[in-house]
Design a protein around this motif. Structure first.
Motif, PDB file in Angstrom:
ATOM      1  N   GLY A 226       4.002  10.719  -1.037  1.00 37.80           N
ATOM      2  CA  GLY A 226       4.867   9.784  -1.775  1.00 37.80           C
ATOM      3  C   GLY A 226       6.356   9.959  -1.493  1.00 37.80           C
ATOM      4  O   GLY A 226       7.055   8.984  -1.202  1.00 37.80           O
ATOM      5  N   ALA A 227       6.832  11.193  -1.565  1.00 32.93           N
ATOM      6  CA  ALA A 227       8.274  11.432  -1.402  1.00 32.93           C
ATOM      7  C   ALA A 227       8.718  11.070   0.020  1.00 32.93           C
ATOM      8  O   ALA A 227       9.770  10.442   0.220  1.00 32.93           O
ATOM      9  CB  ALA A 227       8.596  12.892  -1.704  1.00 32.93           C
ATOM     10  N   MET A 228       7.903  11.453   0.983  1.00 34.77           N
ATOM     11  CA  MET A 228       8.236  11.135   2.387  1.00 34.77           C
ATOM     12  C   MET A 228       8.272   9.605   2.581  1.00 34.77           C
ATOM     13  O   MET A 228       9.177   9.072   3.230  1.00 34.77           O
ATOM     14  CB  MET A 228       7.178  11.782   3.295  1.00 34.77           C
ATOM     15  N   ILE A 229       7.291   8.924   1.994  1.00 36.98           N
ATOM     16  CA  ILE A 229       7.242   7.459   2.153  1.00 36.98           C
ATOM     17  C   ILE A 229       8.476   6.823   1.507  1.00 36.98           C
ATOM     18  O   ILE A 229       9.122   5.948   2.096  1.00 36.98           O
ATOM     19  CB  ILE A 229       5.941   6.886   1.536  1.00 36.98           C
ATOM     20  N   LEU A 230       8.818   7.287   0.318  1.00 41.53           N
ATOM     21  CA  LEU A 230       9.982   6.723  -0.384  1.00 41.53           C
ATOM     22  C   LEU A 230      11.249   6.881   0.450  1.00 41.53           C
ATOM     23  O   LEU A 230      12.019   5.927   0.631  1.00 41.53           O
ATOM     24  CB  LEU A 230      10.153   7.398  -1.760  1.00 41.53           C
ATOM     25  N   ASN A 231      11.462   8.086   0.991  1.00 43.44           N
ATOM     26  CA  ASN A 231      12.669   8.312   1.801  1.00 43.44           C
ATOM     27  C   ASN A 231      12.676   7.432   3.035  1.00 43.44           C
ATOM     28  O   ASN A 231      13.719   6.894   3.429  1.00 43.44           O
ATOM     29  CB  ASN A 231      12.750   9.789   2.229  1.00 43.44           C
ATOM     30  N   THR A 232      11.512   7.275   3.635  1.00 47.46           N
ATOM     31  CA  THR A 232      11.429   6.461   4.856  1.00 47.46           C
ATOM     32  C   THR A 232      11.759   5.003   4.535  1.00 47.46           C
ATOM     33  O   THR A 232      12.519   4.349   5.269  1.00 47.46           O
ATOM     34  CB  THR A 232      10.005   6.563   5.460  1.00 47.46           C
ATOM     35  N   ILE A 233      11.202   4.504   3.445  1.00 48.02           N
ATOM     36  CA  ILE A 233      11.449   3.100   3.070  1.00 48.02           C
ATOM     37  C   ILE A 233      12.925   2.888   2.710  1.00 48.02           C
ATOM     38  O   ILE A 233      13.540   1.895   3.112  1.00 48.02           O
ATOM     39  CB  ILE A 233      10.507   2.682   1.915  1.00 48.02           C
ATOM     40  N   LYS A 234      13.504   3.849   1.992  1.00 48.90           N
ATOM     41  CA  LYS A 234      14.930   3.736   1.630  1.00 48.90           C
ATOM     42  C   LYS A 234      15.813   3.649   2.867  1.00 48.90           C
ATOM     43  O   LYS A 234      16.845   2.975   2.871  1.00 48.90           O
ATOM     44  CB  LYS A 234      15.351   4.981   0.832  1.00 48.90           C
ATOM     45  N   GLU A 235      15.391   4.356   3.906  1.00 48.30           N
ATOM     46  CA  GLU A 235      16.158   4.371   5.163  1.00 48.30           C
ATOM     47  C   GLU A 235      15.838   3.177   6.057  1.00 48.30           C
ATOM     48  O   GLU A 235      16.405   3.030   7.129  1.00 48.30           O
ATOM     49  CB  GLU A 235      15.850   5.660   5.935  1.00 48.30           C
TER      50      GLU A 235
ATOM     51  N   LEU B 132       0.842  -1.209   0.000  1.00 47.66           N
ATOM     52  CA  LEU B 132       0.000   0.000   0.000  1.00 47.66           C
ATOM     53  C   LEU B 132       0.875   1.257   0.000  1.00 47.66           C
ATOM     54  O   LEU B 132       0.579   2.232  -0.692  1.00 47.66           O
ATOM     55  CB  LEU B 132      -0.939   0.008   1.218  1.00 47.66           C
ATOM     56  N   LEU B 133       1.965   1.204   0.757  1.00 48.01           N
ATOM     57  CA  LEU B 133       2.874   2.362   0.795  1.00 48.01           C
ATOM     58  C   LEU B 133       3.573   2.541  -0.554  1.00 48.01           C
ATOM     59  O   LEU B 133       3.699   3.660  -1.057  1.00 48.01           O
ATOM     60  CB  LEU B 133       3.900   2.191   1.925  1.00 48.01           C
ATOM     61  N   ARG B 134       3.992   1.425  -1.167  1.00 51.29           N
ATOM     62  CA  ARG B 134       4.651   1.522  -2.481  1.00 51.29           C
ATOM     63  C   ARG B 134       3.669   2.039  -3.531  1.00 51.29           C
ATOM     64  O   ARG B 134       4.055   2.764  -4.447  1.00 51.29           O
ATOM     65  CB  ARG B 134       5.254   0.163  -2.879  1.00 51.29           C
ATOM     66  N   ARG B 135       2.411   1.679  -3.380  1.00 50.30           N
ATOM     67  CA  ARG B 135       1.397   2.184  -4.322  1.00 50.30           C
ATOM     68  C   ARG B 135       1.235   3.700  -4.170  1.00 50.30           C
ATOM     69  O   ARG B 135       1.054   4.410  -5.167  1.00 50.30           O
ATOM     70  CB  ARG B 135       0.059   1.482  -4.048  1.00 50.30           C
ATOM     71  N   GLU B 136       1.332   4.186  -2.959  1.00 51.30           N
ATOM     72  CA  GLU B 136       1.282   5.641  -2.736  1.00 51.30           C
ATOM     73  C   GLU B 136       2.449   6.340  -3.421  1.00 51.30           C
ATOM     74  O   GLU B 136       2.289   7.394  -4.023  1.00 51.30           O
ATOM     75  CB  GLU B 136       1.333   5.953  -1.227  1.00 51.30           C
ATOM     76  N   ILE B 137       3.626   5.727  -3.324  1.00 50.06           N
ATOM     77  CA  ILE B 137       4.805   6.319  -3.981  1.00 50.06           C
ATOM     78  C   ILE B 137       4.555   6.368  -5.492  1.00 50.06           C
ATOM     79  O   ILE B 137       4.741   7.400  -6.137  1.00 50.06           O
ATOM     80  CB  ILE B 137       6.078   5.487  -3.690  1.00 50.06           C
TER      81      ILE B 137
ATOM     82  N   LYS C  28      13.203   2.875   7.699  1.00 45.10           N
ATOM     83  CA  LYS C  28      12.466   3.362   8.889  1.00 45.10           C
ATOM     84  C   LYS C  28      10.967   3.136   8.717  1.00 45.10           C
ATOM     85  O   LYS C  28      10.520   2.619   7.693  1.00 45.10           O
ATOM     86  CB  LYS C  28      12.769   4.846   9.087  1.00 45.10           C
ATOM     87  N   ILE C  29      10.211   3.550   9.708  1.00 45.51           N
ATOM     88  CA  ILE C  29       8.764   3.284   9.716  1.00 45.51           C
ATOM     89  C   ILE C  29       7.986   4.563   9.405  1.00 45.51           C
ATOM     90  O   ILE C  29       8.204   5.607  10.036  1.00 45.51           O
ATOM     91  CB  ILE C  29       8.329   2.704  11.089  1.00 45.51           C
ATOM     92  N   VAL C  30       7.123   4.461   8.453  1.00 46.27           N
ATOM     93  CA  VAL C  30       6.272   5.572   8.022  1.00 46.27           C
ATOM     94  C   VAL C  30       5.322   5.935   9.185  1.00 46.27           C
ATOM     95  O   VAL C  30       4.867   5.032   9.902  1.00 46.27           O
ATOM     96  CB  VAL C  30       5.468   5.133   6.770  1.00 46.27           C
ATOM     97  N   PRO C  31       5.029   7.233   9.363  1.00 43.92           N
ATOM     98  CA  PRO C  31       4.114   7.604  10.461  1.00 43.92           C
ATOM     99  C   PRO C  31       2.827   6.779  10.421  1.00 43.92           C
ATOM    100  O   PRO C  31       2.225   6.583   9.365  1.00 43.92           O
ATOM    101  CB  PRO C  31       3.830   9.092  10.195  1.00 43.92           C
ATOM    102  N   SER C  32       2.431   6.340  11.592  1.00 39.22           N
ATOM    103  CA  SER C  32       1.330   5.370  11.691  1.00 39.22           C
ATOM    104  C   SER C  32       0.043   5.853  11.049  1.00 39.22           C
ATOM    105  O   SER C  32      -0.683   5.082  10.435  1.00 39.22           O
ATOM    106  CB  SER C  32       1.050   5.057  13.154  1.00 39.22           C
ATOM    107  N   GLU C  33      -0.251   7.135  11.188  1.00 43.89           N
ATOM    108  CA  GLU C  33      -1.534   7.621  10.688  1.00 43.89           C
ATOM    109  C   GLU C  33      -1.638   7.412   9.184  1.00 43.89           C
ATOM    110  O   GLU C  33      -2.698   7.052   8.665  1.00 43.89           O
ATOM    111  CB  GLU C  33      -1.676   9.095  11.042  1.00 43.89           C
ATOM    112  N   VAL C  34      -0.521   7.612   8.494  1.00 44.29           N
ATOM    113  CA  VAL C  34      -0.505   7.446   7.031  1.00 44.29           C
ATOM    114  C   VAL C  34      -0.839   5.999   6.685  1.00 44.29           C
ATOM    115  O   VAL C  34      -1.723   5.709   5.867  1.00 44.29           O
ATOM    116  CB  VAL C  34       0.893   7.832   6.466  1.00 44.29           C
ATOM    117  N   THR C  35      -0.161   5.071   7.317  1.00 44.14           N
ATOM    118  CA  THR C  35      -0.333   3.642   6.989  1.00 44.14           C
ATOM    119  C   THR C  35      -1.719   3.155   7.400  1.00 44.14           C
ATOM    120  O   THR C  35      -2.388   2.443   6.634  1.00 44.14           O
ATOM    121  CB  THR C  35       0.763   2.812   7.702  1.00 44.14           C
TER     122      THR C  35
END
Ligand SMILES: Nc1ncnc2c1ncn2[C@@H]1O[C@H](COP(=O)(O)OP(=O)(O)O)[C@@H](O)[C@H]1O
Ligand SMILES: Nc1ccn([C@@H]2O[C@H](COP(=O)(O)OP(=O)(O)O)[C@@H](O)[C@H]2O)c(=O)n1
Ligand SMILES: [Mg+2]
Length: 239
Positions: A98-107, A86-91, A109-116
């Motif tokens: 999208g950009a925030m999710i991509l950076n978080t996944i590259k690192e 679901l997060l990759r689909r947002e990217i 780390k965990i995307v803020p819970s509310e988004v997911t």
């Protein structure tokens, strides 16, 4: 649509079937689960609007969550919601996050819970299916609490695919899906995040008698042999 029956918390807590499943989990008696629940379920009047049945699928990166979810869907007809997908689909859709999710996944780390949680919530509301496999979520205590607060329910079952680190690293490096996080540097970070943030969630569900620990070493079919009885035991309760 599932949403119509899912102004969730009140009817969940009063649901016979959910109660049975959760009580069975708490008792944690494997034999009685595999034989007894089906018997008990015969007395349950299943409401027309079915109670959602939620399974969280946990395990480190590469432990085989997604692979086993495909088999659970084939055999037991669940709706598979992979938080990572679901997060990759947002990217891919160039959404505001999208950009925030991509950076978080590259690192790693965990995307803020509310988004997911909002992405999961949208899919749950749109689903005609009341049986959900939520894969790769919750990854942190924050994820877990946000789900409880926003969706208003707890899982019925939590599967944990227990896999040694070196095997997870090997599998991820061979995954070949072109993922930005399937490289050694990010895997190391993801493993640390798993240990620090996801293991406490796994322990939490273990203490609540909801955890089914699966040995994730072996062939895909051998692992599914351990998974199968968990769902078989709940099949008649869940519908
Ligand atoms: N039992 C297994 N033995 C060997 N490789 C596996 C097994 N299960 C899955 N794999 C492979 O390992 C990789 C990671 O599996 P995947 O299901 O994507 O794990 P996860 O979703 O937990 O990260 C994939 O390439 C998959 O084909
Ligand atoms: N609940 C979640 C799930 C995934 N993610 C992010 O998405 C990445 C990939 O998740 P995934 O579930 O697809 O990964 P695998 O465990 O399948 O390898 C994670 O490493 C996190 O960066 C997240 O932030 N929160
Ligand atoms: Mg996965």
């Amino acid at each position: 649509m599932w949403r119509r029956v899912a102004s969730l918390s009140s009817f969940i807590s009063s649901s016979n079937s959910s109660f049975l499943a959760q009580a069975a989990c708490r008792l944690n008696i494997w034999e009685s689960l595999t034989t007894g629940i089906a018997q008990q379920a015969k007395g349950v009047i299943v409401p027309k609007e079915k109670t959602p049945f939620i399974t969280f699928v946990l395990g480190g990166p590469g432990s085989g969550k997604g692979t086993q979810c495909i088999k659970i869907v084939e055999t037991f007809g669940f709706r598979h919601l992979s938080a990572g997908d679901l997060l990759r689909r947002e990217i891919a859709s160039n959404s505001a996050d999208g950009a925030m999710i991509l950076n978080t996944i590259k690192e790693g780390k965990i995307v803020p819970s509310e988004v997911t949680v909002k992405l999961i919530q949208k899919e749950m509301e749109l689903s005609e299916n009341h049986k959900f496999l939520i894969d790769g979520f919750p990854r942190t205590e924050e994820n877990r609490i946000a789900f409880e607060q926003i969706i208003g329910v707890e899982p019925n079952v939590v599967l944990f695919f227990d896999c040694p680190e070196e095997e997870m690293v090997k599998r991820v490096l061979n995954r070949n899906q072109g993922r930005v996080d399937d490289n050694l540097e990010t895997i190391r970070k993801r493993l640390k995040v798993f240990e620090a943030l996801n293991l406490p969630v796994i322990n939490y569900y273990s203490q609540r008698g909801k955890l089914y620990k699966i040995n994730a070493i072996g062939t895909v079919d051998e692992i599914f042999e351990q998974v199968h009885p968990v769902f078989r035991a709940f099949e008649q309760v869940v519908g």
